[in-house]
Design an enzyme around this catalytic site. Structure first.
Site, PDB file in Angstrom:
ATOM      1  N   GLN A 116      10.809  12.250   7.852  1.00  0.00           N
ATOM      2  CA  GLN A 116      11.433  11.588   6.696  1.00  0.00           C
ATOM      3  C   GLN A 116      11.368  12.506   5.456  1.00  0.00           C
ATOM      4  O   GLN A 116      12.278  12.505   4.630  1.00  0.00           O
ATOM      5  CB  GLN A 116      10.730  10.259   6.373  1.00  0.00           C
ATOM      6  CG  GLN A 116      11.025   9.129   7.334  1.00  0.00           C
ATOM      7  CD  GLN A 116      10.021   9.023   8.468  1.00  0.00           C
ATOM      8  OE1 GLN A 116       9.471  10.051   8.908  1.00  0.00           O
ATOM      9  NE2 GLN A 116       9.770   7.815   8.968  1.00  0.00           N
TER      10      GLN A 116
ATOM     11  N   ASP B  12       3.605   0.449   2.825  1.00  0.00           N
ATOM     12  CA  ASP B  12       4.328  -0.543   3.632  1.00  0.00           C
ATOM     13  C   ASP B  12       3.655  -1.904   3.560  1.00  0.00           C
ATOM     14  O   ASP B  12       4.301  -2.925   3.794  1.00  0.00           O
ATOM     15  CB  ASP B  12       4.434  -0.060   5.073  1.00  0.00           C
ATOM     16  CG  ASP B  12       5.381   1.121   5.166  1.00  0.00           C
ATOM     17  OD1 ASP B  12       4.955   2.239   4.857  1.00  0.00           O
ATOM     18  OD2 ASP B  12       6.569   0.905   5.496  1.00  0.00           O
TER      19      ASP B  12
ATOM     20  N   LYS C 196       2.989   5.594   5.829  1.00  0.00           N
ATOM     21  CA  LYS C 196       3.337   6.514   6.906  1.00  0.00           C
ATOM     22  C   LYS C 196       2.128   7.301   7.391  1.00  0.00           C
ATOM     23  O   LYS C 196       1.340   7.791   6.566  1.00  0.00           O
ATOM     24  CB  LYS C 196       4.410   7.485   6.411  1.00  0.00           C
ATOM     25  CG  LYS C 196       4.974   8.414   7.452  1.00  0.00           C
ATOM     26  CD  LYS C 196       5.479   7.716   8.709  1.00  0.00           C
ATOM     27  CE  LYS C 196       6.416   6.617   8.372  1.00  0.00           C
ATOM     28  NZ  LYS C 196       6.638   5.660   9.477  1.00  0.00           N
TER      29      LYS C 196
END
Ligand SMILES: CSC[C@H]1O[C@H](OP(=O)(O)O)[C@H](O)[C@@H]1O
EC number: 5.3.1.23
Length: 339
Positions: A186, A227, A238
């Site tokens: 990402q 998250d 992550k």
């Protein structure tokens, strides 16, 4: 619903579309998304990703389905299916709960407006985090960030990347070290795309290079997204975030987590209770993206592939939320707890 346009998600003239993040950075391909199955598939495959954005995408789909005449039972089933698309990012559950609460109290006809409200709220939350966080960034700083937390993960400027953009726009002459973020890259694919788009000076690194830069005094701050943030301040982000926090702590480098209130889970007492998504082994045996796919490990190589890890609160310098920047003392006093 009114037209709603974000960098990687839009509802325009009756069509809901997702910017396929698998195709970035080389191609900008928009995919129509008008069914629960297609939204769930796109969320699971990370064609649409990022804790806030998957919640917004699911909400816009529910608003669309309500306008298409799906009845109350159908919408409840849709919300339940969408809610389960990925287990870690609590924004998805929080958004579905908001939509269901409106369905219960105001009926099907109110869902499009609630979806619009959640979309615009996320933009405002991003602006608030960016403004608060940028105040902490000294001029000429080097910031290290992990994964992607910008306009490809939210409906607005982003969380950690929103802070970075604001500091850059304020002329603070910052530079960003971008962790490529294995296994799905990402950072290497998406954050580099955003840094280039906004002309923010940056340097791409492999994740295993971060410690060397911190040892050599090349990093002034580490900024990451989240998250799910537990009531005690532990947070899931992550995979690789925990390692960054440990290294930053060792080298006495400020480590901030940036997230909207929609990422806080006051019902989750501590990080060990956050469900961590395990993903497909093939993601670690090789890599795939707009360039195609390549495998370097034997097809049957055993793999461990958690999508996230949990960073304990004692490693965090501050929590940059939309309504405040919280210190460890404030977190210990329970500011994130419900009620
Ligand atoms: C705005 S922060 C989003 C958060 O989501 C990312 O995970 P994924 O790419 O799997 O959706 C990453 O953990 C980011 O920090």
């Amino acid at each position: 619903m009114q037209d709603l346009i974000a960098t990687s998600l839009k509802y325009q003239q009756g069509t809901l579309s997702v910017l396929d993040q698998h195709q970035l950075p080389d191609k900008e391909v928009w995919l129509a998304c008008h069914s629960v199955k297609s939204m769930v598939d796109m969320i699971k495959k990370l064609q649409i990703r990022g804790a806030p954005l998957i919640g917004i995408g699911a909400s816009l789909l529910l608003g669309y389905l309500a306008e298409q005449g799906v009845d109350e039972n159908g919408l409840r089933e849709a919300a339940a299916t969408l809610r389960a698309a990925r287990p870690t990012a609590v924004n998805l559950m929080n958004n579905m709960d908001s939509m269901l609460s409106v369905l219960n109290t105001q009926g099907v006809g109110a869902l499009p407006k609630e979806a619009e409200r959640l979309f615009h709220e996320d933009i405002a939350l991003c602006d608030a985090m960016a403004s608060r966080g940028a105040q902490l960034i000294k001029p000429n700083s080097h910031i290290l960030t992990h994964c992607n937390t910008g306009s490809l993960a939210t409906a607005g400027v982003g969380t950690a990347i929103g802070v970075i953009r604001a500091a850059h726009d304020q002329g603070k002459n910052i530079h960003v070290y971008v962790d490529e973020t294995r296994p799905l890259l990402q950072g290497g694919r998406l954050t580099t795309w955003e840094m280039g788009k906004f002309n923010i000076p940056h340097t791409l690194i492999c994740d295993n290079m971060a410690a060397l830069l911190m040892r050599d005094g090349k990093v002034d701050y580490v900024l990451v997204g989240a998250d799910r943030i537990a009531a005690n301040g532990d947070f899931a982000n992550k995979v690789g975030t925990y390692a960054l926090a440990v290294i930053a702590h060792y080298h006495k480098i400020p480590f901030y987590v940036v997230a909207p209130y929609t990422t806080v889970d006051p019902e989750c007492p501590e990080g060990s209770m956050i469900p961590i998504e395990e993903r497909d082994a093939a993601e670690v045996r090789g890599v795939s993206g707009s360039f195609g796919a390549v495998r370097w490990s034997p097809e049957d190589t055993p793999v461990f592939n958690p999508a996230f890890d949990v960073t304990p609160a004692f490693l965090v310098t501050g929590w940059i939320l939309d309504n405040a920047v919280y210190s460890q003392d404030e977190i210990h006093k329970g500011v994130l707890k419900r009620g």
